[in-house]
Scaffold this motif. Sequence first.
Motif, PDB file in Angstrom:
ATOM      1  N   ARG A   1      25.056  20.191  28.276  1.00 20.65           N
ATOM      2  CA  ARG A   1      25.707  19.001  28.839  1.00 20.65           C
ATOM      3  C   ARG A   1      25.218  18.760  30.274  1.00 20.65           C
ATOM      4  NH1 ARG A   1      30.030  21.777  26.848  1.00 20.65           N
ATOM      5  NH2 ARG A   1      31.098  21.896  28.848  1.00 20.65           N
ATOM      6  N   PRO A   2      23.946  18.394  30.439  1.00 21.96           N
ATOM      7  CA  PRO A   2      23.357  18.261  31.774  1.00 21.96           C
ATOM      8  C   PRO A   2      24.065  17.204  32.620  1.00 21.96           C
ATOM      9  CG  PRO A   2      21.909  17.305  30.108  1.00 21.96           C
ATOM     10  CD  PRO A   2      22.985  18.025  29.376  1.00 21.96           C
ATOM     11  N   THR A   3      24.162  17.494  33.900  1.00 23.78           N
ATOM     12  CA  THR A   3      24.802  16.555  34.835  1.00 23.78           C
ATOM     13  C   THR A   3      23.906  16.228  36.028  1.00 23.78           C
ATOM     14  OG1 THR A   3      25.851  18.464  35.897  1.00 23.78           O
ATOM     15  CG2 THR A   3      27.173  17.256  34.279  1.00 23.78           C
ATOM     16  N   THR A   4      22.769  16.912  36.128  1.00 19.77           N
ATOM     17  CA  THR A   4      21.869  16.692  37.263  1.00 19.77           C
ATOM     18  C   THR A   4      20.425  16.655  36.779  1.00 19.77           C
ATOM     19  OG1 THR A   4      21.487  19.043  37.711  1.00 19.77           O
ATOM     20  CG2 THR A   4      23.407  18.029  38.780  1.00 19.77           C
ATOM     21  N   PHE A   5      19.562  16.085  37.604  1.00 20.23           N
ATOM     22  CA  PHE A   5      18.128  16.051  37.298  1.00 20.23           C
ATOM     23  C   PHE A   5      17.583  17.473  37.209  1.00 20.23           C
ATOM     24  CE2 PHE A   5      13.636  15.055  38.757  1.00 20.23           C
ATOM     25  CZ  PHE A   5      13.257  14.512  37.544  1.00 20.23           C
ATOM     26  N   GLU A   6      18.116  18.380  38.030  1.00 20.62           N
ATOM     27  CA  GLU A   6      17.700  19.797  37.990  1.00 20.62           C
ATOM     28  C   GLU A   6      17.891  20.389  36.594  1.00 20.62           C
ATOM     29  OE1 GLU A   6      16.383  22.010  40.092  1.00 20.62           O
ATOM     30  OE2 GLU A   6      16.380  20.911  41.981  1.00 20.62           O
ATOM     31  N   ASP A   7      18.972  19.982  35.911  1.00 17.01           N
ATOM     32  CA  ASP A   7      19.232  20.498  34.563  1.00 17.01           C
ATOM     33  C   ASP A   7      18.136  20.087  33.581  1.00 17.01           C
ATOM     34  OD1 ASP A   7      21.601  21.763  35.261  1.00 17.01           O
ATOM     35  OD2 ASP A   7      22.878  20.096  34.646  1.00 17.01           O
ATOM     36  N   ILE A   8      17.628  18.863  33.739  1.00 18.83           N
ATOM     37  CA  ILE A   8      16.573  18.388  32.836  1.00 18.83           C
ATOM     38  C   ILE A   8      15.277  19.151  33.109  1.00 18.83           C
ATOM     39  CG2 ILE A   8      15.342  16.369  31.954  1.00 18.83           C
ATOM     40  CD1 ILE A   8      18.379  16.211  31.608  1.00 18.83           C
ATOM     41  N   ILE A   9      14.960  19.332  34.395  1.00 24.84           N
ATOM     42  CA  ILE A   9      13.755  20.089  34.762  1.00 24.84           C
ATOM     43  C   ILE A   9      13.841  21.502  34.179  1.00 24.84           C
ATOM     44  CG2 ILE A   9      12.343  20.990  36.664  1.00 24.84           C
ATOM     45  CD1 ILE A   9      13.508  18.782  38.452  1.00 24.84           C
ATOM     46  N   ALA A  10      14.989  22.136  34.364  1.00 21.90           N
ATOM     47  CA  ALA A  10      15.183  23.507  33.873  1.00 21.90           C
ATOM     48  C   ALA A  10      15.108  23.550  32.349  1.00 21.90           C
ATOM     49  CB  ALA A  10      16.521  24.052  34.351  1.00 21.90           C
ATOM     50  N   GLY A  11      15.702  22.565  31.691  1.00 18.18           N
ATOM     51  CA  GLY A  11      15.688  22.536  30.234  1.00 18.18           C
ATOM     52  C   GLY A  11      14.278  22.502  29.678  1.00 18.18           C
ATOM     53  N   ILE A  12      13.435  21.658  30.269  1.00 26.07           N
ATOM     54  CA  ILE A  12      12.041  21.545  29.822  1.00 26.07           C
ATOM     55  C   ILE A  12      11.283  22.843  30.092  1.00 26.07           C
ATOM     56  CG2 ILE A  12       9.845  20.398  30.415  1.00 26.07           C
ATOM     57  CD1 ILE A  12      11.514  17.793  30.667  1.00 26.07           C
ATOM     58  N   SER A  13      11.610  23.499  31.197  1.00 26.53           N
ATOM     59  CA  SER A  13      10.917  24.742  31.563  1.00 26.53           C
ATOM     60  C   SER A  13      11.354  25.918  30.691  1.00 26.53           C
ATOM     61  CB  SER A  13      11.191  25.082  33.029  1.00 26.53           C
ATOM     62  OG  SER A  13      10.752  24.042  33.866  1.00 26.53           O
ATOM     63  N   LEU A  14      12.638  25.948  30.313  1.00 29.80           N
ATOM     64  CA  LEU A  14      13.171  27.087  29.562  1.00 29.80           C
ATOM     65  C   LEU A  14      12.883  27.026  28.070  1.00 29.80           C
ATOM     66  CD1 LEU A  14      16.678  27.443  31.262  1.00 29.80           C
ATOM     67  CD2 LEU A  14      14.849  29.150  31.327  1.00 29.80           C
TER      68      LEU A  14
END
Length: 260
Positions: free
Chosen positions: A29-42
Motif C-alpha cells: 500500500r505505497p504512500t510515497t514515491f520512495e515506496d515505488i522506487i523501493a518496490g522496483i528495486s526489491l
Amino acid sequence: TYDLIGSGDTDAVFQLESPGMKRFMRDLRPTTFEDIIAGISLYRPGPMDSIPDYIKYKHNPDSIKYKHPLMEPILSNSYGIMIYQEQVMEVCRSLGGFSFGQADIVRRAMGKKNVEEMERQKKIFVHGGVDEKGRTIDGAVVRGVPEAVAVDIFDEMAGFAKYAFNKSHAAAYAFVSYQTAWLKYYYPVEFMAALMTSCIDNPGKVAEYILSSRQMGISILPPDINRSEGKFTVDGQAIRYGMAAVKGIGKPVMEAIVEE
C-alpha cells in the motif's frame, strides 16, 4: 494514484503489471514515491527476500532496528532495509570515513565479487588504513562503532551488494510507473485507447487490454464506417475499435474510409 497502485489494479502500469508485483503493491500500500522506487528495486531475485521485512517495517515503523545510530539517516527512507548501491557508499562514508571515490571502489569490488579486494577494504572499513593514493581513512572503530558491529555491517553489505540496484536508475523507472498510473487513474478511457493502439499489431495484447477496459467499466464500441479511425479512439466515455485492428482491412482502404 497511490490508492490505484495499492489496489493492485496495475494492468498496463509500467513495471507494476506482473502478478507478483501486483501482490507486492497490494501488501505494501505505497504512500510515497520512495515506496515505488523501493518496490522496483526489491522485486528481483536476491532482494526479494527483503520484501516481507520492508512491508512489515513500513506498516510498523516502531519495530525498525538499526545496527548503529549512524545507519539511521542512511536507511530511514527505506525503513531500515538496505536496498541501493548508493546506501552502500553512504555507509562506507559515514561509518568508515571513506571519500566518495573510495566508497565507489568498495561498491565496485562488492558488485564484481572481488574477494581479495573486498577483504582489503573490509580491514580498512573496520580499522582504518591508507588507500592506494596514500590518503588516510579513519575506519569505523575510530568513529565509535564497535568492531563486531562494523564487521557485521560490512559482511551484510557484501552479501547484499551482489544484487544492489542503483537508486537513480530505479527512480527513473519509478517516475514512468507513477506517470502511467496517474494517466490510468485520471484519464482511463484515453489511456486504454492509446495503450491498445500501441499494440495494435498484437491481437493477443489487444484482447487482454479490451478485457481490462471492460473490467474498468469502459465500453468497447464496434468498428463503425462513419466513426472509426485507424487507431483506437475515445468516443464519449467509451473506446471505438480501430480499423487497423480489423483483420483484412489494408492501410490504403482504411485511410480512404477515414478521409471520406
